[in-house]
Design a protein around this motif. Structure first.
Motif, PDB file in Angstrom:
ATOM      1  N   ARG A   1      -1.869   1.470  -6.343  1.00  0.00           N
ATOM      2  CA  ARG A   1      -1.611   0.487  -7.386  1.00  0.00           C
ATOM      3  C   ARG A   1      -2.327   0.871  -8.675  1.00  0.00           C
ATOM      4  O   ARG A   1      -3.222   1.721  -8.682  1.00  0.00           O
ATOM      5  N   ALA A   2      -1.964   0.222  -9.765  1.00  0.00           N
ATOM      6  CA  ALA A   2      -2.642   0.433 -11.050  1.00  0.00           C
ATOM      7  C   ALA A   2      -4.107   0.020 -10.921  1.00  0.00           C
ATOM      8  O   ALA A   2      -4.427  -1.004 -10.322  1.00  0.00           O
ATOM      9  N   GLY A   3      -4.992   0.843 -11.483  1.00  0.00           N
ATOM     10  CA  GLY A   3      -6.412   0.513 -11.472  1.00  0.00           C
ATOM     11  C   GLY A   3      -7.137   0.830 -10.190  1.00  0.00           C
ATOM     12  O   GLY A   3      -8.300   0.460 -10.026  1.00  0.00           O
ATOM     13  N   ALA A   4      -6.479   1.513  -9.255  1.00  0.00           N
ATOM     14  CA  ALA A   4      -7.121   1.811  -7.972  1.00  0.00           C
ATOM     15  C   ALA A   4      -8.093   2.981  -8.058  1.00  0.00           C
ATOM     16  O   ALA A   4      -8.900   3.184  -7.157  1.00  0.00           O
TER      17      ALA A   4
ATOM     18  N   ARG B   1       1.744   5.967  -9.350  1.00  0.00           N
ATOM     19  CA  ARG B   1       1.594   4.524  -9.174  1.00  0.00           C
ATOM     20  C   ARG B   1       2.609   4.053  -8.137  1.00  0.00           C
ATOM     21  O   ARG B   1       3.786   4.424  -8.183  1.00  0.00           O
ATOM     22  N   ASP B   2       2.136   3.222  -7.216  1.00  0.00           N
ATOM     23  CA  ASP B   2       2.931   2.871  -6.041  1.00  0.00           C
ATOM     24  C   ASP B   2       4.309   2.292  -6.365  1.00  0.00           C
ATOM     25  O   ASP B   2       5.305   2.666  -5.748  1.00  0.00           O
TER      26      ASP B   2
ATOM     27  N   ASN C   1      -2.316   2.978  -0.498  1.00  0.00           N
ATOM     28  CA  ASN C   1      -2.869   1.627  -0.374  1.00  0.00           C
ATOM     29  C   ASN C   1      -4.189   1.611   0.393  1.00  0.00           C
ATOM     30  O   ASN C   1      -4.435   0.738   1.216  1.00  0.00           O
ATOM     31  N   ARG C   2      -5.052   2.599   0.115  1.00  0.00           N
ATOM     32  CA  ARG C   2      -6.351   2.649   0.794  1.00  0.00           C
ATOM     33  C   ARG C   2      -7.524   2.600  -0.178  1.00  0.00           C
ATOM     34  O   ARG C   2      -8.668   2.602   0.248  1.00  0.00           O
ATOM     35  N   MET C   3      -7.261   2.610  -1.479  1.00  0.00           N
ATOM     36  CA  MET C   3      -8.344   2.673  -2.464  1.00  0.00           C
ATOM     37  C   MET C   3      -8.649   1.259  -2.975  1.00  0.00           C
ATOM     38  O   MET C   3      -8.304   0.887  -4.085  1.00  0.00           O
ATOM     39  N   TYR C   4      -9.308   0.482  -2.120  1.00  0.00           N
ATOM     40  CA  TYR C   4      -9.598  -0.897  -2.466  1.00  0.00           C
ATOM     41  C   TYR C   4     -11.101  -1.108  -2.615  1.00  0.00           C
ATOM     42  O   TYR C   4     -11.870  -0.163  -2.633  1.00  0.00           O
TER      43      TYR C   4
END
Length: 199
Positions: A19-22, A133-134, A155-158
């Motif tokens: 996602r954006a900003g990840a 970007r996803d 979807n793992r960079m949280y």
């Protein structure tokens, strides 16, 4: 990092879809900084437009010449092959870091150029790391990516978990020690910095 440091095989693509900003660009910049002393690193910035008659090899050869390269390549394709051969002879690799392909003004051409280059350079020590970007991945969807994919981050960079962020070995204290920062984060500032991009 094991993609870059490990042995080369037919799969030499690291793909980051987030996602954006990840922190995709932060990751790319970290890899460039870490590996540029030991590998031949090319960083392709977001928003690059490739011309149909002058594709990815031409862009990389121009980038090399603009940065003060010591020799003028005879052909664009030969330049990459020679760079890979020279890197291999010194136990190194050519590392192509291609950030934010979704920001390209010629996305279809960029996709085809990357996929074509991976196929042509399959026998050379060339590693690709690509970020996207996803929500824009549908523009680049193609079964050919799977042929080269070795590392896929999706979807793992949280945010850091509590045990990753706090404590004597957590990210916050390591960040403060690394940059020799004296002080303390509190309240909202501390909470926001659990997002790696903001730390």
């Amino acid at each position: 990092e094991h993609l870059i440091e490990g042995s080369i095989d037919d799969r030499r693509l690291g793909l980051v879809r987030e996602r954006a900003g990840a922190g995709k660009t932060n990751l790319i910049c970290h890899l460039a900084e870490k590996y540029s002393p030991t590998h031949a690193v090319f960083l392709m910035r977001p928003g690059v437009t490739l011309a149909a008659s002058q594709g990815l090899p031409h862009y990389l050869a121009e980038l090399y010449c603009r940065q003060g390269g010591l020799f003028a390549p005879s052909t664009d394709e030969e330049f990459i092959c020679n760079a890979a051969y020279l890197a291999h002879s010194h136990g190194r690799k050519v590392l192509l870091l291609i950030d934010a392909i979704n920001e390209s003004r010629s996305p279809g051409l960029l996709k085809d150029e990357i996929l074509s280059a991976m196929a042509r350079w399959r026998n050379d020590d060339v590693v690709f790391v690509v970020t996207c970007r996803d929500i824009y991945w549908g523009v680049f969807q193609d079964d050919r990516w799977k042929e080269h994919l070795k590392v896929h981050i999706r979807n793992r960079m949280y945010e850091y978990e509590h045990n990753e962020f706090e404590g004597d070995t957590g990210a916050l204290i390591r960040y403060f020690r690394h940059y020799d920062i004296q002080g303390e984060l509190v309240d909202r500032a501390r909470a926001k910095c659990r997002q790696p991009l903001l730390l």
